[in-house]
Enzyme design. Structure first.
Site, short mmCIF file in Angstrom:
data_model
loop_
_atom_site.label_atom_id
_atom_site.label_comp_id
_atom_site.label_asym_id
_atom_site.label_seq_id
_atom_site.Cartn_x
_atom_site.Cartn_y
_atom_site.Cartn_z
N SER A 227 0.84 -1.20 0.00
CA SER A 227 0.00 0.00 0.00
C SER A 227 0.88 1.26 0.00
CB SER A 227 -0.94 -0.09 1.22
OG SER A 227 -2.08 0.68 1.01
N ASP B 164 -9.53 -6.06 -4.08
CA ASP B 164 -9.14 -4.93 -3.23
C ASP B 164 -10.14 -3.79 -3.39
OD1 ASP B 164 -7.92 -2.70 -2.02
OD2 ASP B 164 -5.90 -3.38 -2.56
N HIS C 19 -7.27 -5.99 0.10
CA HIS C 19 -6.13 -5.12 0.39
C HIS C 19 -5.09 -5.81 1.29
CE1 HIS C 19 -4.34 -1.22 -0.04
NE2 HIS C 19 -4.25 -1.04 1.26
N1 TYC Z 1 -2.40 3.53 0.76
C1 TYC Z 1 -3.30 3.32 1.88
C2 TYC Z 1 -2.58 2.60 2.98
O1 TYC Z 1 -1.40 2.60 3.04
C3 TYC Z 1 -4.58 2.60 1.44
C4 TYC Z 1 -5.29 3.32 0.32
C5 TYC Z 1 -5.17 2.91 -1.00
C6 TYC Z 1 -6.01 4.44 0.59
C7 TYC Z 1 -5.77 3.61 -2.02
C8 TYC Z 1 -6.61 5.17 -0.41
O2 TYC Z 1 -7.02 5.51 -2.72
C9 TYC Z 1 -6.49 4.75 -1.73
N2 TYC Z 1 -3.28 1.98 3.93
#
Ligand code: TYC
Length: 254
Positions: A102, A207, A235
């Site tokens: 992420s 996800d 996710h």
């Molecule tokens: N990147 C975020 C995290 O580290 C999760 C996330 C992904 C949030 C995509 C918003 O548009 C998004 N938990």
């Protein structure tokens, strides 16, 4: 056996969790507000300790890399990438593979592009290089921590206590949104062609936060990139299906 250590660089005492005594160094990069406890216990405990020297770094202001409390420059993910590289250099580790989840996958892409001589392989999942208007809508589904499942929320409360967690989650939501409002959604698009190492994307088809256009875009723009589709993956596929994930990771790293 997990070791808890600190190392000073870039003006911060960075905390990291270390496992294994193998020859292949592996850097784990957590997601938003993440650290070993919330994001990577199954990897720290499950990856082969004879093959790997695993370092899970807590970004500044996250996990046990406090003080300082976290602050949020516009390019906060870029800062995390340079911090991670500085930690590895301070540890005298000059060749390593990177596993990033992420936000940590974004940090990993920026790191691999900026330090091609240091990064052996890159494995990312749940990441995106830019933010669309639709993403901003999906993102609203996680901005209120009271709507999270207790299973997701409790480990963060354990690490931070209620008040720091709530304060910093709000701040993270705001900072992530700033890439959308202040950079036309561009997080790290320009880094992708500069990633020289062999890269694997693990694509969680289900996800809910990261629509399919994102892994497809990364796959298209990172030069030496393979993608593995995970039909049931969401996710947190590395936590939910940790054994299968670790097997896949080890196959890629070997
Ligand atoms: N990147 C975020 C995290 O580290 C999760 C996330 C992904 C949030 C995509 C918003 O548009 C998004 N938990």
């Amino acid at each position: 056996v997990l070791k808890s250590e600190k190392i000073h660089t870039n003006g911060v005492d960075f905390h990291y969790t270390q496992a294994g005594d193998g020859a292949h160094c592996v850097l784990l990069l957590p997601g938003a507000l993440g650290s070993a406890l919330t994001d990577f216990m199954p990897q720290l405990k499950g990856l082969d300790e004879k093959k790997y020297n695993i370092i899970c770094f807590d970004p500044r202001g996250y996990g046990r890399s406090r003080p300082p409390d976290r602050d949020w420059p516009l390019l906060y993910l870029q800062r995390d990438a340079y911090d991670a590289a500085a930690v590895m250099k301070a540890l005298d580790i000059h060749r390593y593979s990177v596993l990033g989840w992420s936000d940590g996958g974004i940090t990993g892409m920026i790191l691999a592009a900026a330090f091609p001589g240091n990064v052996q392989r890159l494995l990312i999942w749940g990441s995106n290089a830019y933010i669309t208007e639709d993403d901003m809508k999906l993102f609203k589904s996680i901005d209120n921590v009271d709507k999270w499942s207790p299973r997701m929320r409790e480990p963060f409360v354990e690490v931070y206590g209620q008040s720091y967690f709530r304060l910093q989650w709000k701040a993270w939501v705001n900072a992530y949104g700033s890439y959308f409002t202040q950079r036309n959604g561009d997080i790290c698009v320009g880094s992708l062609p500069n990633i020289k190492c062999s890269t694997l994307i693990v694509n969680g088809i289900k996800d809910p936060l990261v629509p399919q256009e994102h892994p497809l875009f990364l796959h298209k723009h990172i030069p030496s990139c393979r993608m593995v589709n995970w039909p049931e993956g969401k996710h947190n596929l590395h936590l939910r299906y940790s054994e299968e994930f670790n097997t896949l990771a080890e196959e890629f790293l070997d």
